[in-house]
Design a protein around this motif. Structure first.
Motif, PDB file in Angstrom:
ATOM      1  N   ASN A 105      94.524  27.637  49.281  1.00 51.20           N
ATOM      2  CA  ASN A 105      95.249  28.080  50.432  1.00 51.20           C
ATOM      3  C   ASN A 105      96.581  27.708  49.983  1.00 51.20           C
ATOM      4  OD1 ASN A 105      96.055  29.381  52.574  1.00 51.20           O
ATOM      5  ND2 ASN A 105      94.930  28.008  54.031  1.00 51.20           N
ATOM      6  N   LEU A 106      97.434  27.874  48.794  1.00 50.89           N
ATOM      7  CA  LEU A 106      98.371  27.178  48.520  1.00 50.89           C
ATOM      8  C   LEU A 106      99.386  27.478  49.399  1.00 50.89           C
ATOM      9  CD1 LEU A 106     100.052  26.389  45.640  1.00 50.89           C
ATOM     10  CD2 LEU A 106     100.403  28.637  45.312  1.00 50.89           C
ATOM     11  N   PHE A 107      99.512  28.570  50.377  1.00 52.69           N
ATOM     12  CA  PHE A 107     101.075  28.812  51.143  1.00 52.69           C
ATOM     13  C   PHE A 107     100.412  28.283  52.465  1.00 52.69           C
ATOM     14  CE2 PHE A 107     101.364  31.692  47.496  1.00 52.69           C
ATOM     15  CZ  PHE A 107     102.387  31.389  47.284  1.00 52.69           C
ATOM     16  N   ASP A 108      99.315  27.887  52.699  1.00 53.23           N
ATOM     17  CA  ASP A 108      98.925  27.156  54.227  1.00 53.23           C
ATOM     18  C   ASP A 108      98.512  28.402  54.887  1.00 53.23           C
ATOM     19  OD1 ASP A 108      97.871  25.163  55.700  1.00 53.23           O
ATOM     20  OD2 ASP A 108      99.564  24.407  56.504  1.00 53.23           O
ATOM     21  N   VAL A 109      98.024  29.480  54.777  1.00 54.01           N
ATOM     22  CA  VAL A 109      97.733  30.604  55.492  1.00 54.01           C
ATOM     23  C   VAL A 109      96.788  30.134  56.904  1.00 54.01           C
ATOM     24  CG1 VAL A 109      96.929  32.809  55.799  1.00 54.01           C
ATOM     25  CG2 VAL A 109      98.385  32.180  53.810  1.00 54.01           C
ATOM     26  N   TYR A 116      94.721  34.698  51.089  1.00 54.44           N
ATOM     27  CA  TYR A 116      95.330  33.223  50.697  1.00 54.44           C
ATOM     28  C   TYR A 116      95.120  33.143  49.079  1.00 54.44           C
ATOM     29  CZ  TYR A 116      90.483  31.359  50.558  1.00 54.44           C
ATOM     30  OH  TYR A 116      88.762  31.144  50.166  1.00 54.44           O
ATOM     31  N   THR A 117      96.042  32.298  48.513  1.00 49.62           N
ATOM     32  CA  THR A 117      95.917  32.227  47.037  1.00 49.62           C
ATOM     33  C   THR A 117      95.643  30.692  46.845  1.00 49.62           C
ATOM     34  OG1 THR A 117      98.214  33.402  47.383  1.00 49.62           O
ATOM     35  CG2 THR A 117      97.635  32.061  45.092  1.00 49.62           C
ATOM     36  N   ASP A 118      94.882  30.664  45.660  1.00 48.64           N
ATOM     37  CA  ASP A 118      94.638  29.415  45.132  1.00 48.64           C
ATOM     38  C   ASP A 118      95.124  29.232  43.574  1.00 48.64           C
ATOM     39  OD1 ASP A 118      92.850  29.203  47.072  1.00 48.64           O
ATOM     40  OD2 ASP A 118      90.945  29.837  46.002  1.00 48.64           O
ATOM     41  N   ASN A 162      95.205  31.018  38.539  1.00 49.11           N
ATOM     42  CA  ASN A 162      95.381  31.395  40.079  1.00 49.11           C
ATOM     43  C   ASN A 162      94.350  32.441  40.281  1.00 49.11           C
ATOM     44  OD1 ASN A 162      96.550  33.474  39.274  1.00 49.11           O
ATOM     45  ND2 ASN A 162      98.602  33.137  39.519  1.00 49.11           N
ATOM     46  N   GLY A 163      94.137  32.611  41.938  1.00 41.98           N
ATOM     47  CA  GLY A 163      93.231  33.589  42.159  1.00 41.98           C
ATOM     48  C   GLY A 163      93.859  34.023  43.691  1.00 41.98           C
ATOM     49  N   VAL A 164      93.319  35.085  44.220  1.00 44.44           N
ATOM     50  CA  VAL A 164      93.645  35.643  45.468  1.00 44.44           C
ATOM     51  C   VAL A 164      92.326  35.824  46.155  1.00 44.44           C
ATOM     52  CG1 VAL A 164      94.848  37.382  46.794  1.00 44.44           C
ATOM     53  CG2 VAL A 164      95.825  36.384  44.906  1.00 44.44           C
ATOM     54  N   CYS A 165      92.111  35.499  47.382  1.00 41.36           N
ATOM     55  CA  CYS A 165      90.841  35.756  48.350  1.00 41.36           C
ATOM     56  C   CYS A 165      91.467  36.497  49.523  1.00 41.36           C
ATOM     57  CB  CYS A 165      90.278  34.653  48.520  1.00 41.36           C
ATOM     58  SG  CYS A 165      88.806  34.706  49.626  1.00 41.36           S
ATOM     59  N   SER A 166      90.696  37.602  49.967  1.00 39.94           N
ATOM     60  CA  SER A 166      91.085  38.616  51.003  1.00 39.94           C
ATOM     61  C   SER A 166      89.886  38.984  51.777  1.00 39.94           C
ATOM     62  CB  SER A 166      91.778  39.459  50.647  1.00 39.94           C
ATOM     63  OG  SER A 166      91.296  40.577  49.997  1.00 39.94           O
TER      64      SER A 166
END
Length: 97
Positions: A65-69, A45-47, A14-18
């Motif tokens: 965008n796992l949580f559809d932000v 968002y999270t991948d 997993n990964g996080v992009c901000s």
């Protein structure tokens, strides 16, 4: 002993992009001297991904965008702001001969 079943061949990641709030200032000369500074909101968002590898076979499922932000990826002006991608799922299957 040799591993059996599905779990020894399964992996995930997993990964996080901000991006923090970005101020954009359009050229003042182009806009008749108006101050056109505005902020594009920050986002996070999270991948995620799941992999399966066994011998010559590999399958991958990627989720972006796992949580559809809802977020804005970029902008050219206050009226031309580009949204980021919604929840996206991609799958791939590979078989080596």
């Amino acid at each position: 002993p040799q591993a059996t079943g599905v779990l020894p061949y399964l992996a995930s990641g997993n990964g996080v992009c901000s991006e923090f709030s970005v101020l954009t200032n359009l050229a003042v000369a182009i806009n008749c001297g108006k101050n056109n500074t505005f902020a594009v909101p920050s986002y996070l968002y999270t991948d995620a991904a799941v992999f399966y590898n066994h011998r010559d076979f590999r399958a991958i499922v990627n989720v972006r965008n796992l949580f559809d932000v809802d977020y804005f990826e970029s902008s050219q002006s206050q009226t031309r702001v580009f949204p980021g991608d919604p929840l996206t799922v991609l799958g791939s299957i590979f078989w080596e001969l």
